[in-house]
Design an enzyme around this catalytic site. Structure first.
Site, PDB file in Angstrom:
ATOM      1  N   ASP A 174      -1.167   1.148  -4.605  1.00 41.41           N
ATOM      2  CA  ASP A 174      -2.100   0.108  -5.198  1.00 41.41           C
ATOM      3  C   ASP A 174      -3.446   0.549  -5.394  1.00 41.41           C
ATOM      4  O   ASP A 174      -4.342  -0.069  -5.499  1.00 41.41           O
ATOM      5  CB  ASP A 174      -2.198  -1.233  -4.197  1.00 41.41           C
ATOM      6  CG  ASP A 174      -2.780  -0.581  -2.956  1.00 41.41           C
ATOM      7  OD1 ASP A 174      -2.590   0.715  -2.336  1.00 41.41           O
ATOM      8  OD2 ASP A 174      -3.762  -1.519  -2.164  1.00 41.41           O
ATOM      9  N   ASP A 208      -5.873   2.305  -3.892  1.00 37.80           N
ATOM     10  CA  ASP A 208      -7.147   2.312  -3.207  1.00 37.80           C
ATOM     11  C   ASP A 208      -7.464   3.527  -2.409  1.00 37.80           C
ATOM     12  O   ASP A 208      -8.665   3.427  -1.925  1.00 37.80           O
ATOM     13  CB  ASP A 208      -7.329   0.808  -2.244  1.00 37.80           C
ATOM     14  CG  ASP A 208      -6.002   0.870  -1.344  1.00 37.80           C
ATOM     15  OD1 ASP A 208      -5.231   1.631  -1.181  1.00 37.80           O
ATOM     16  OD2 ASP A 208      -6.293  -0.054  -0.233  1.00 37.80           O
ATOM     17  N   ASP A 256      -2.399   6.008  -4.041  1.00 35.83           N
ATOM     18  CA  ASP A 256      -1.115   5.489  -3.620  1.00 35.83           C
ATOM     19  C   ASP A 256      -0.809   4.332  -4.520  1.00 35.83           C
ATOM     20  O   ASP A 256      -1.348   4.129  -5.448  1.00 35.83           O
ATOM     21  CB  ASP A 256      -1.549   5.049  -2.100  1.00 35.83           C
ATOM     22  CG  ASP A 256      -2.571   3.926  -2.172  1.00 35.83           C
ATOM     23  OD1 ASP A 256      -3.228   3.898  -2.945  1.00 35.83           O
ATOM     24  OD2 ASP A 256      -2.700   3.261  -0.763  1.00 35.83           O
ATOM     25  N   SER A 276       0.902  -1.253   0.115  1.00 31.11           N
ATOM     26  CA  SER A 276      -0.189   0.064   0.077  1.00 31.11           C
ATOM     27  C   SER A 276       1.010   1.126   0.018  1.00 31.11           C
ATOM     28  O   SER A 276       1.683   1.392  -0.909  1.00 31.11           O
ATOM     29  CB  SER A 276      -1.001   0.041   1.395  1.00 31.11           C
ATOM     30  OG  SER A 276      -1.930   0.977   1.035  1.00 31.11           O
TER      31      SER A 276
END
Length: 472
Positions: A254, A256, A252, A109
């Site tokens: 990833d 999400d 970010d 993340s």
């Protein structure tokens, strides 16, 4: 750095001696434990192999971790659908698209480039429950392994689900692509050298938005600290001003989490990503005469969501911190929208996971309907400031004593203890939330008030009380 284990997965730094990070051995053991806790605990169920989706962000260790995970799945007799570069929400949706039995997301993340992690999904493409996650942790620590014989090994197929994800976003009735195209938006995207640089420009192009991309190559060598906080987005802010863009978008690694920059270069503020999308969806639901206008966020998220929800005649619910806790509460109350103040938008009309693509499409739909500049729209929302502080302790045993004392000290106020201690000062529209860290002897303190000064003052009041307990 030690390996960090939690019910949602494992994470750590790559490299170094065993026991000091996320090693290949940890990855194999944890992947095996995940396979072994699939419903029948057998490689082959009713003559059909299990199928698991694997997707990863672009960080430097991604390919190595992917090979270990996919190889272990095959060794367990599980078929693999390898997505390659894929955002976390893309992988979540891919579990459903592929009719798979679960999924593993390879991403740390917002953590820096040396980190990686495994996050686990069930057959609905949602994160595991606490009990399911704990069962995997227990099995991984047991060192009991039983791999499939050669005739029952799994197979790997590759499939890129990016386009399916984009089509799913565009198909949402709440996404007004026509209004967005008519508005003729120009945006600057900071995709932090990861998978956001692959999917986000393609989505924006389909929406008729002109997109200028910063750090678009998915090299995994992040151009700056990857957490989408204002202090890390200075180049995005300056580019928005220089290009006279309508909006800055930051994700970010990833994809999400989602944060915006106003047209004047100032932060829209990450807490308000969810609030603004909720405001739009509540408008639509109210106009359609819907009755259950429920929203959910975690205890450390802004009161602004509650204010906006109640202004629409809806009901706001608070959950413990953690995405799975938020989605559990959303299922329970049939929420219209939910998420977290870190820029995480969870829209059940799409799926029960934080999704920056859905967030962007809904935000642009809202902006097109409102016909305002981003900074103008921000001023129409309830105005609050959040302060973040911490208490460092030498003795972790002191944590529970402090939390208990806070409950007693503020007993006359509204106190919530589902996750640490949160005290609401209703008459002042202020709150403070104290939570213990899972990895360090620390109490994290989040406080919110209509002004930054009051938010900091409230935190200091709590810190002084805690210091009095410590020094007794």
């Amino acid at each position: 750095m030690s390996l960090i284990k939690s019910i949602s997965g494992i994470r750590g730094t790559i490299g170094g001696p065993a026991g000091e990070g996320l090693t290949p051995i940890d990855i194999v053991k944890f992947t095996y434990a995940y396979c072994a806790t699939l419903p029948s605990r057998k490689p082959v169920a009713n003559g059909k192999k299990y199928k698991i989706v694997v997707g990863r962000d672009a960080r430097l260790s991604g390919e190595m971790v992917e090979q270990l995970v996919c190889g272990t799945l095959v060794a367990c007799g599980v078929d693999v659908v390898k997505c390659g570069f894929a955002s976390t929400p893309t992988t979540e949706l891919a579990v459903r698209f592929a009719n798979a039995d679960g999924g593993i997301i390879l991403t740390a993340s917002h953590n820096p480039r040396q980190w990686n992690a495994l996050k686990l999904l069930n057959a609905d493409g949602e994160f595991l429950t606490a009990a399911e996650g704990q069962a995997i942790l227990d099995l991984a620590d047991s060192d009991k392994f039983d791999f499939a014989p050669v005739d029952e090994l799994g197979h790997i197929e590759e499939h890129d689900f990016t386009d399916e994800h984009i089509e799913a976003v565009l198909a949402l009735p709440e996404v007004d692509a026509q209004a967005i195209r008519k508005a003729g938006f120009k945006v600057v995207l900071d995709s932090i050298n990861s998978v956001g640089g692959i999917i986000m420009p393609r989505l924006l192009e389909r929406l008729g938005v002109k997109c200028i991309t910063l750090f678009g190559e998915p090299t995994g060598d992040f151009a700056h600290n990857p957490e989408p906080l204002p202090k890390n987005l200075t180049e995005l802010s300056s580019t928005v001003i220089r290009e006279k863009a309508d909006l800055g978008i930051s994700v970010d690694p990833d994809v999400d989490r989602l944060a915006f920059i106003c047209e004047d270069g100032n932060p829209f503020v990450e807490e308000y990503t969810l609030v603004s999308v909720a405001d739009y969806l509540l408008d639509l639901a109210q106009a359609a005469g819907k009755k259950n206008l429920a929203t959910v966020s975690n205890l450390s998220s802004s009161r602004a969501l509650r204010d906006v929800t109640e202004a629409h005649g809806g009901t706001y619910y608070a959950a413990a911190v953690g995405e799975v806790n938020v989605t559990t509460k959303m299922h329970e109350v049939g929420a219209l929208i939910g998420g977290e103040g870190n820029g995480g938008v969870i829209f059940p009309g799409s799926h029960y996971g934080r999704d920056a693509m859905v967030g962007v499409a809904l935000f642009l739909s809202n902006l097109a309907h409102k016909g305002m500049k981003v900074s103008e729209y921000k001023r129409t929302l309830p105005q609050y400031e959040i302060a973040k502080n911490r208490i460092d302790l030498s003795d972790s045993a002191m944590i529970e004593k402090i939390l208990q004392s806070m409950k007693e000290h503020f007993a006359s106020e509204k106190v919530n203890t589902i996750d640490g201690v949160k005290i609401d000062f209703e008459s002042r529209k202020e709150w403070v939330h104290l939570r213990k860290s899972n990895t360090e002897p620390i109490i994290r303190i989040y406080s919110e008030a209509p002004t930054r000064e009051r938010a900091e003052a409230l935190a200091q009041e709590v810190i002084e009380i805690a210091n009095g307990i410590i020094n007794v």
